[in-house]
Design a protein around this motif. Structure first.
Motif, PDB file in Angstrom:
ATOM      1  N   PHE A  74      91.497  62.858  53.302  1.00 16.42           N
ATOM      2  CA  PHE A  74      90.354  63.612  53.772  1.00 16.42           C
ATOM      3  C   PHE A  74      88.929  64.470  51.991  1.00 16.42           C
ATOM      4  CE2 PHE A  74      88.007  67.912  54.067  1.00 16.42           C
ATOM      5  CZ  PHE A  74      87.457  67.764  55.258  1.00 16.42           C
ATOM      6  N   GLY A 101      79.171  58.889  55.785  1.00 17.95           N
ATOM      7  CA  GLY A 101      80.112  59.861  57.058  1.00 17.95           C
ATOM      8  C   GLY A 101      79.927  61.826  55.384  1.00 17.95           C
ATOM      9  N   THR A 102      80.684  62.031  55.165  1.00 18.08           N
ATOM     10  CA  THR A 102      80.841  63.155  54.733  1.00 18.08           C
ATOM     11  C   THR A 102      80.129  63.719  53.576  1.00 18.08           C
ATOM     12  OG1 THR A 102      82.846  63.402  53.852  1.00 18.08           O
ATOM     13  CG2 THR A 102      82.698  63.700  56.498  1.00 18.08           C
ATOM     14  N   TYR A 158      93.349  61.171  58.849  1.00 21.00           N
ATOM     15  CA  TYR A 158      93.347  62.791  58.383  1.00 21.00           C
ATOM     16  C   TYR A 158      93.013  63.145  59.989  1.00 21.00           C
ATOM     17  CZ  TYR A 158      90.960  67.295  58.293  1.00 21.00           C
ATOM     18  OH  TYR A 158      91.051  68.452  57.878  1.00 21.00           O
ATOM     19  N   LYS A 159      92.619  62.196  61.416  1.00 24.75           N
ATOM     20  CA  LYS A 159      92.063  63.165  62.574  1.00 24.75           C
ATOM     21  C   LYS A 159      93.881  63.818  62.910  1.00 24.75           C
ATOM     22  CE  LYS A 159      87.749  61.432  63.294  1.00 24.75           C
ATOM     23  NZ  LYS A 159      86.795  60.799  63.729  1.00 24.75           N
ATOM     24  N   ASP A 191      86.040  62.276  56.381  1.00 34.96           N
ATOM     25  CA  ASP A 191      86.291  62.419  57.824  1.00 34.96           C
ATOM     26  C   ASP A 191      87.470  61.332  58.248  1.00 34.96           C
ATOM     27  OD1 ASP A 191      87.781  63.742  59.814  1.00 34.96           O
ATOM     28  OD2 ASP A 191      86.001  63.681  60.783  1.00 34.96           O
ATOM     29  N   MET A 221      80.016  69.630  51.496  1.00 34.29           N
ATOM     30  CA  MET A 221      80.096  68.739  52.365  1.00 34.29           C
ATOM     31  C   MET A 221      79.233  68.144  53.561  1.00 34.29           C
ATOM     32  SD  MET A 221      83.884  67.951  51.002  1.00 34.29           S
ATOM     33  CE  MET A 221      84.192  66.430  51.867  1.00 34.29           C
ATOM     34  N   ALA A 222      79.152  68.779  54.752  1.00 33.58           N
ATOM     35  CA  ALA A 222      78.192  69.221  55.769  1.00 33.58           C
ATOM     36  C   ALA A 222      77.732  69.179  55.567  1.00 33.58           C
ATOM     37  CB  ALA A 222      79.729  69.522  56.457  1.00 33.58           C
ATOM     38  N   LEU A 279      83.218  68.771  60.015  1.00 36.57           N
ATOM     39  CA  LEU A 279      82.423  67.265  59.524  1.00 36.57           C
ATOM     40  C   LEU A 279      81.842  66.736  61.156  1.00 36.57           C
ATOM     41  CD1 LEU A 279      85.361  66.655  57.866  1.00 36.57           C
ATOM     42  CD2 LEU A 279      82.871  67.177  56.816  1.00 36.57           C
ATOM     43  N   ARG A 280      82.611  66.874  61.859  1.00 39.18           N
ATOM     44  CA  ARG A 280      82.038  66.226  63.986  1.00 39.18           C
ATOM     45  C   ARG A 280      80.590  66.927  64.276  1.00 39.18           C
ATOM     46  NH1 ARG A 280      88.043  66.583  64.267  1.00 39.18           N
ATOM     47  NH2 ARG A 280      88.807  65.097  62.065  1.00 39.18           N
ATOM     48  N   LYS A 327      78.815  69.011  62.882  1.00 38.82           N
ATOM     49  CA  LYS A 327      77.891  69.189  61.756  1.00 38.82           C
ATOM     50  C   LYS A 327      77.169  70.465  61.462  1.00 38.82           C
ATOM     51  CE  LYS A 327      77.560  64.682  59.232  1.00 38.82           C
ATOM     52  NZ  LYS A 327      78.758  65.198  58.839  1.00 38.82           N
TER      53      LYS A 327
END
Lengths: 260, 424
Positions: free
Chosen positions: A22, A258-259, A30-31, A26, B333-334, B307-308, B310
């Motif tokens: 992580f 991504g993040t 990790y999921k 993501d 982070m998001a 994270l998904r 947001k």
């Protein structure tokens, strides 16, 4: 270590590494770890609740003929009326009882522990020997007692809400905030050190429990499956890293990052 | 030479065995009051003198099922022959026995509280309002040497309605409740009560507006506390305000809960907020849901949501523990705006470093009053300020009293501090 013990240690190591992934972003590993831990813990909670709460605190007591426990049983059953549109109002009664009792128990307790005991703690004598008399040895120790008292008073003044923080009052409140921040800073450093020790503990688990046992041929149960399991996990992780690198090159950093 | 030592050892062992056997046979019959039973010549453990002045009384300030015992130590405990190993507490329902051994207090102990369970059938249960008799046996290293005190009793245990050791708590509660009633009454009459602005709370409206503009949801966490905990209750009030704004702006709110009861209350709060905003049909029951009760599994789940989905704004209000920095760091982070508030002192620094706005401790409670402007909450807030002023005055007086006393002033000044002691 027997094979099945090592197998489950490998599973734990895999999920440890999956959780650490992580830190990159993501990702599917990790999921998997996340959904598994959420699902397993929710299911585990139901069993824990049944065996540690419902059975000893309700069912066993009713079986002993303590009929007073019918009241929490009825209140608990009333919670189920939430699923009825017409009767959902009935579920508010157990909630009201629960919160009311909780507040009733908590408020005197908070008053005793967080107000009066703290107040009593502020009424400590200063070690005046540090300032004069035979002492003259540790003036800072004497000052720390005074600073604690003054800081506590200033901190309290910061938490006055019905008066604007202006003028002298505002200055004292600001000093109180500084004292609070000093305390928070010390607390932050202390807790970060504790977190580092948790990380060290996990790294030690990977090293001592997993890697060492994967190649410990002196183990009487040792077979070729031990290193195979180890390398399977490593290969899986490497394969994922390669996949990410390829995806990064194909789609560019903005979509894959991504993040971060 | 070695053979000589061997025979000495055998003879010594034989003598010890005989002495122990004699001691055991004498100890078998019940120990009579103030009577030493021992063959002191054989085992060289002198019979100690018994305890005196044994007093048994109902344990004060308790829920019942408790007897307090006190006695004067045997003169052979700290002085004399110093042969006392401990004191065995014996209890009976008649003065003549049979006696039950309750526990053993160590040498030097002159107090013992015999506290039994409340429920009949549990081990060691004894009922309230029933005559009990006690005696204390002085024990030595030799199990055969035990000296009994006189029997005391009858004594009955009973629960007290008022715990006098906590009178100061009662008085503070009365004073505080009086202040609350006074100010609530004034607030209800329309008197304007000032509350200083709290940056974190003023940011809530801005954060909801930002979420609406971005078309992203707001994530609201009520913390890891139970529904009955004070910070969680404060969090519900703030949730009501946030949900109302969300309903007005027609944006989306996500409330993952760690506790089923918290989830139930949060659902009610959000539903009511949507109704208050005049949009009951927009309420989505699935927006408030149970995740899991396990702390770090809950953290993993919430992190995944951050994270998904947001969310544009993350609001953390309530009781938080070790997960605070993980939440706040992931939210950063998001790219979410973050507003946090907790009364957990060790967690506040983590929110400070990773959130945009942080409510420190009591500001969390003040926030609920500030947002709702309800007379009850505003009056309580005003009363809290007056209570704090009183605490400051008492603290200064106590500090001066104890220090003047320590510097050679009158001793009664130190007694002032004792007024603020909460005893067990």
């Amino acid at each position: 270590m027997e094979f099945w013990n090592f197998f489950w240690t490998t599973v734990a190591a895999f999920f440890t590494l999956a959780t650490f992934s992580f830190l990159y972003k993501d990702n599917p590993l990790y999921k998997i770890a996340e959904h598994l831990v959420v699902g397993v813990s929710a299911g585990f909670f139901v069993m824990v609740l049944w065996h540690t709460t419902l059975v000893p605190n309700l069912i066993d007591r009713l079986a002993d003929g303590r009929w007073i426990y019918l009241i929490p049983l009825v209140l608990g059953l009333m919670m189920w009326f939430r699923f009825s549109k017409k009767l959902s109002w009935m579920s508010r009664y157990p909630m009201a009882v629960y919160i009311g009792i909780g507040a009733g128990v908590a408020i005197p307790l908070e008053m005793a522990t967080k107000v009066i005991r703290q107040l009593n703690g502020m009424m400590r004598p200063i070690d005046w020997e540090n300032f004069f008399g035979a002492g003259w040895l540790d003036v800072t120790a004497g000052f720390s007692g005074i600073l604690l008292f003054v800081g506590a008073i200033a901190g309290l003044i910061y938490f006055f809400f019905s008066k604007a923080h202006t003028g002298v009052f505002g200055g004292v409140a600001k000093f109180g905030l500084w004292i609070l921040m000093l305390g928070f800073g010390a607390s932050f450093g202390f807790t970060v050190m504790a977190r580092i020790s948790l990380l060290i503990n996990r790294i030690q688990f990977l090293d001592n429990e997993w890697i060492s046992n994967a190649f410990d041929s002196s183990n009487e149960h040792y077979t070729v499956m031990y290193p195979i399991l180890f390398w399977l996990v490593i290969l899986g992780l490497v394969a994922y890293i390669v996949y990410e690198i390829i995806a990064y090159r194909r789609r560019g950093p903005e979509e894959t990052a991504g993040t971060t | 030479m070695q053979q000589k030592h061997f025979w000495r050892f055998v003879i010594g062992l034989a003598l010890m065995t005989m002495a122990t056997a004699l001691g055991q046979s004498e100890a078998d019959p019940p120990v009579s009051d103030t009577l030493a039973v021992a063959d002191t010549a054989a085992i060289s453990v002198p019979a100690p003198l018994p305890v005196t002045n044994l007093i048994a009384r109902d344990k004060p300030n308790d829920r019942g099922y408790g007897i307090s015992l006190s006695w004067d130590l045997s003169p052979d405990d700290t002085g004399g022959t110093q042969s006392v190993l401990g004191y065995r507490i014996m209890r009976s329902t008649t003065p003549d026995g049979p006696w039950d051994s309750i526990n053993v207090a160590g040498s030097g102990d002159a107090l013992y509280d015999h506290i039994g369970p409340r429920h009949e059938g549990d081990s060691g249960y004894f009922p309230d309002h029933t005559d009990m008799y006690y005696r204390v046996d002085v024990l030595t290293a030799d199990p055969g040497v035990a000296v009994s005190s006189g029997v005391v009793g009858p004594v009955q245990s009973r629960g007290q309605w008022f715990n006098t050791a906590r009178t100061v708590v009662f008085l503070f509660m009365i004073a505080f409740c009086g202040l609350v009633i006074w100010f609530v009454t004034h607030a209800r009459r329309g008197k304007d009560l000032y509350v200083r602005p709290l940056a974190g709370i003023e940011a809530v409206d801005e954060a909801v507006g930002r979420a609406t503009e971005m078309g992203k949801p707001i994530l609201y966490l009520c913390g890891l506390g139970d529904a009955a905990e004070v910070p969680t209750i404060a969090s519900f009030t703030i949730l009501g305000r946030v949900a109302k704004r969300v309903a007005e702006y027609q944006t989306q709110i996500i409330v993952p809960c760690r506790d089923p009861i918290v989830m139930t209350v949060a659902q009610e709060v959000v539903k009511t907020a949507y109704s208050d905003a005049g949009r009951p049909d927009s309420y989505n029951p699935d927006s408030v849901f149970f995740l899991t009760i396990e702390q770090f599994a809950y953290v993993a789940g919430v992190n995944g949501i951050m994270l998904r989905d947001k969310p544009a704004t993350n609001v953390y209000m309530g009781k938080f523990y070790a997960e605070s920095l993980i939440f706040a760091e992931t939210g950063t982070m998001a790219g979410s705006i973050q507003i946090a508030g907790t009364d957990e002192i060790p967690q506040i620094p983590f929110f400070f470093v990773a959130c945009d706005y942080t409510l420190i401790g009591e500001e969390l409670y003040a926030a609920s009053a500030y947002l709702s402007r309800e007379p009850v909450l505003l009056g309580s807030l005003k009363a809290q300020d007056y209570a704090k002023a009183a605490i400051i005055v008492f603290a200064i007086l106590g500090f001066l009293a104890t220090n003047v006393s320590a510097l050679g002033g009158p001793e009664w000044l130190a007694g002032f501090v004792d007024l603020f002691q909460v005893r067990e």
